[in-house]
Design a protein around this motif. Structure first.
Motif, PDB file in Angstrom:
ATOM      1  N   ASP A   1     -28.166 -17.863  57.628  1.00 35.53           N
ATOM      2  CA  ASP A   1     -28.689 -17.273  56.392  1.00 35.53           C
ATOM      3  C   ASP A   1     -29.786 -16.249  56.690  1.00 35.53           C
ATOM      4  O   ASP A   1     -30.577 -16.457  57.604  1.00 35.53           O
ATOM      5  N   PRO A   2     -29.881 -15.179  55.889  1.00 36.27           N
ATOM      6  CA  PRO A   2     -28.963 -14.777  54.811  1.00 36.27           C
ATOM      7  C   PRO A   2     -27.738 -14.045  55.367  1.00 36.27           C
ATOM      8  O   PRO A   2     -27.862 -12.986  55.985  1.00 36.27           O
ATOM      9  N   VAL A   3     -26.583 -14.615  55.119  1.00 34.44           N
ATOM     10  CA  VAL A   3     -25.357 -14.116  55.740  1.00 34.44           C
ATOM     11  C   VAL A   3     -25.008 -12.710  55.273  1.00 34.44           C
ATOM     12  O   VAL A   3     -24.357 -11.947  55.997  1.00 34.44           O
ATOM     13  N   GLU A   4     -25.462 -12.308  54.070  1.00 31.81           N
ATOM     14  CA  GLU A   4     -25.119 -10.982  53.549  1.00 31.81           C
ATOM     15  C   GLU A   4     -25.788  -9.861  54.341  1.00 31.81           C
ATOM     16  O   GLU A   4     -25.381  -8.690  54.235  1.00 31.81           O
ATOM     17  N   LEU A   5     -26.769 -10.199  55.174  1.00 33.26           N
ATOM     18  CA  LEU A   5     -27.435  -9.174  55.978  1.00 33.26           C
ATOM     19  C   LEU A   5     -26.754  -8.942  57.333  1.00 33.26           C
ATOM     20  O   LEU A   5     -27.131  -8.030  58.069  1.00 33.26           O
ATOM     21  N   TRP A   6     -25.761  -9.751  57.646  1.00 29.82           N
ATOM     22  CA  TRP A   6     -25.027  -9.551  58.890  1.00 29.82           C
ATOM     23  C   TRP A   6     -24.042  -8.389  58.738  1.00 29.82           C
ATOM     24  O   TRP A   6     -23.401  -8.230  57.706  1.00 29.82           O
ATOM     25  N   GLU A   7     -23.904  -7.606  59.797  1.00 32.39           N
ATOM     26  CA  GLU A   7     -22.941  -6.507  59.794  1.00 32.39           C
ATOM     27  C   GLU A   7     -21.557  -6.960  60.229  1.00 32.39           C
ATOM     28  O   GLU A   7     -20.588  -6.207  60.087  1.00 32.39           O
ATOM     29  N   ASN A   8     -21.466  -8.148  60.804  1.00 29.69           N
ATOM     30  CA  ASN A   8     -20.177  -8.766  61.129  1.00 29.69           C
ATOM     31  C   ASN A   8     -20.304 -10.252  60.862  1.00 29.69           C
ATOM     32  O   ASN A   8     -21.416 -10.777  60.690  1.00 29.69           O
ATOM     33  N   ASP A   9     -19.192 -10.944  60.777  1.00 27.85           N
ATOM     34  CA  ASP A   9     -19.229 -12.395  60.616  1.00 27.85           C
ATOM     35  C   ASP A   9     -20.052 -12.975  61.773  1.00 27.85           C
ATOM     36  O   ASP A   9     -19.806 -12.655  62.940  1.00 27.85           O
ATOM     37  N   PRO A  10     -21.038 -13.844  61.489  1.00 29.15           N
ATOM     38  CA  PRO A  10     -21.893 -14.376  62.553  1.00 29.15           C
ATOM     39  C   PRO A  10     -21.133 -15.098  63.653  1.00 29.15           C
ATOM     40  O   PRO A  10     -21.629 -15.184  64.789  1.00 29.15           O
ATOM     41  N   PHE A  11     -19.955 -15.609  63.340  1.00 34.32           N
ATOM     42  CA  PHE A  11     -19.170 -16.335  64.335  1.00 34.32           C
ATOM     43  C   PHE A  11     -17.864 -15.606  64.673  1.00 34.32           C
ATOM     44  O   PHE A  11     -16.884 -16.222  65.079  1.00 34.32           O
ATOM     45  N   ASP A  12     -17.889 -14.305  64.506  1.00 33.78           N
ATOM     46  CA  ASP A  12     -16.800 -13.438  64.957  1.00 33.78           C
ATOM     47  C   ASP A  12     -17.422 -12.397  65.878  1.00 33.78           C
ATOM     48  O   ASP A  12     -17.780 -11.301  65.441  1.00 33.78           O
ATOM     49  N   PRO A  13     -17.606 -12.708  67.171  1.00 33.29           N
ATOM     50  CA  PRO A  13     -18.333 -11.824  68.087  1.00 33.29           C
ATOM     51  C   PRO A  13     -17.781 -10.401  68.093  1.00 33.29           C
ATOM     52  O   PRO A  13     -16.565 -10.186  68.147  1.00 33.29           O
ATOM     53  N   THR A  14     -18.690  -9.445  68.015  1.00 30.84           N
ATOM     54  CA  THR A  14     -18.331  -8.028  67.963  1.00 30.84           C
ATOM     55  C   THR A  14     -19.162  -7.265  68.987  1.00 30.84           C
ATOM     56  O   THR A  14     -20.374  -7.432  69.045  1.00 30.84           O
ATOM     57  N   ILE A  15     -18.504  -6.450  69.782  1.00 25.28           N
ATOM     58  CA  ILE A  15     -19.210  -5.631  70.769  1.00 25.28           C
ATOM     59  C   ILE A  15     -19.312  -4.208  70.250  1.00 25.28           C
ATOM     60  O   ILE A  15     -18.312  -3.583  69.895  1.00 25.28           O
TER      61      ILE A  15
END
Length: 456
Positions: free
Chosen positions: A94-108
């Protein structure tokens, strides 16, 4: 570093990042009971990774909370044993809406891997496993003995690990404890942490009337819970920033000249620091530099205040209740329970008339400081220089890892805090990430450490 190990890292890099991403996809949030099965999955994932790396006696060991993963490789006769500690649990997102990608979908992107746990602490634990795997797969042996102790409750204060360490202290006995759960000073600025602040936390609840009251009918005749709380909180500090609680500083040892010189050598600029934080001025305990204040001095911080009407518009009430959350960072010989006793006594002594106070205690952790000229720490300095091409700095860290003091007290072992995260990697916040440059250099640094510790 030997060429065959270097070639192994080059060849396996994509595979390593795929494996790390698989670990980061597991939502092992220890603070939320709904993720209990994910904790077990993460522990089993770590265990399997250790087996694949060539470690032996791999066990997922139960505790009264989440399991501890143990493994070892003990074939280097008459060589030192390194105990590696880390954790596989992560903070809530939290707050999940501030993530630019799903927190548990790793993105490089832009040379960084984004996911919860990427920097704190899955990425750094994973590096130790892969560094040892590289040595074992290329040389079939290690120059040191190693043991792993990877827990799943660090983010909630490691409540069950002290009992585990005490029960299994013979199993965990070692010559060096190595931890990668701290930060460097900045890009290509490695730092060895020789001290951590302790922690204690509490909540103050103020009760006035039995319910909120109309401010027109009762205003001026009854106590206001928020007024009382504000008065209490204002009295916790002097105007120049010192903690005003009697006895708060009694067990704090003065910084030595050597320490002050080491901290002064850190690449810090007050004006740059101020601008980065968007502040008009810095503030803190007089007589100390900014670095000393946030690394090596104790603090008392108000983390949250709430009560009364907080919705849109106005509501003319006199609040019956008010609440505040407080944490302290502690140094040297400050005992968390004693500090809580002092604060509670201060609060009760200064409680305004007409209200009652309840104090609730939360997490505690003791501070830790070691000598930064210890041989195991100097070996880490040599390894950092080999991996990064620059000499590391020596620093204390303002944060807390409570279990470090427990290891120190129970195992009586030198502790090396050798981190590879960066201060701005958003651990505990949205968009946590880990620098792939530090992932690459960190693998080589750790490999050098394991290969050359025997010469110290």
């Amino acid at each position: 570093m030997e060429d065959r190990i270097e070639q192994h890292f080059i060849k396996e890099r994509i595979h390593h990042l795929e494996q790390l991403s698989a670990l980061l996809r597991i939502p092992s949030i220890s603070a939320l009971s709904t993720h209990k099965s994910d904790m077990v999955q993460a522990a089993n994932w770590i265990a399997e990774s250790l087996r694949e790396a060539g470690l032996e006696h791999v066990k997922v060991m139960p505790t009264k909370g989440n399991p501890v993963v143990y493994a070892d490789f003990l074939h280097a006769k008459d060589k030192p044993t390194v105990l590696i500690y880390g954790h596989y649990d992560v903070q809530p997102v939290d707050p999940v809406e501030l993530w630019e990608n799903d927190p548990f979908d790793p993105t490089i992107r832009e040379g960084k891997i984004y996911a919860r746990g990427a920097s704190d602490d899955k990425g750094q634990v994973f590096m130790h496993i892969k560094a040892l795997e590289a040595i074992l797969k290329t040389k079939k042996e290690l120059s040191v003995n190693v043991k792993f102790c990877i827990e799943g409750e660090e983010e909630i204060g490691s409540p069950h690990l002290p009992e585990f360490v005490s029960e299994y202290k013979d199993l965990l006995s070692a010559d060096v404890l190595l931890i990668s759960d701290t930060t460097m000073l900045g890009p290509n600025a490695p730092a060895i942490c020789y001290g951590l602040r302790g922690l204690c936390a509490l909540q103050i609840d103020v009760q006035a009337a039995k319910s909120d009251l109309h401010s027109g009918l009762y205003g001026g005749a009854v106590p206001n819970a928020l007024h009382a709380l504000v008065e209490l909180l204002a009295g916790l500090h002097t105007k120049d920033g010192k903690v005003a609680v009697a006895g708060f500083y009694d067990d704090v040892e003065p910084l030595t000249t050597e320490e002050r010189e080491a901290l002064a050598a850190l690449p810090h600029d007050d004006e740059t620091y101020r601008k980065q934080l968007g502040l008009s001025a810095l503030f803190g305990e007089p007589g100390y530099s900014t670095v000393e204040r946030f690394m090596a001095r104790p603090t008392l911080e108000i983390n949250g205040v709430y009560g009364g009407f907080q919705g849109e518009g106005t509501k003319t009430v006199i609040p019956a209740q008010a609440h505040a959350k407080i944490t302290c960072r502690l140094v040297n010989h400050q005992d968390p329970q004693h500090i809580l006793d002092l604060i509670e006594e201060h609060v009760r002594t200064h409680t305004p008339e007409g209200v009652t106070i309840q104090v609730t205690r939360f997490d505690t952790g003791r501070p830790f400081v070691t000598r930064f000229d210890a041989p195991a720490i100097q070996s880490a300095a040599v390894a950092y220089e080999a991996g990064y091409g620059v000499k590391p700095y020596y620093m204390r860290m303002g944060g807390s890892i409570p279990i470090v003091e427990v290891f120190d007290r129970i195992l009586h072992v030198p502790i090396v805090l050798m981190g590879f995260g960066l201060p701005d990697e958003n651990f505990h916040a949205p968009n946590e990430h880990f620098s792939l440059e530090n992932f690459d250099k960190g693998l080589r640094t750790l490999t050098y450490y394991y290969e050359h510790l025997e010469t110290v």
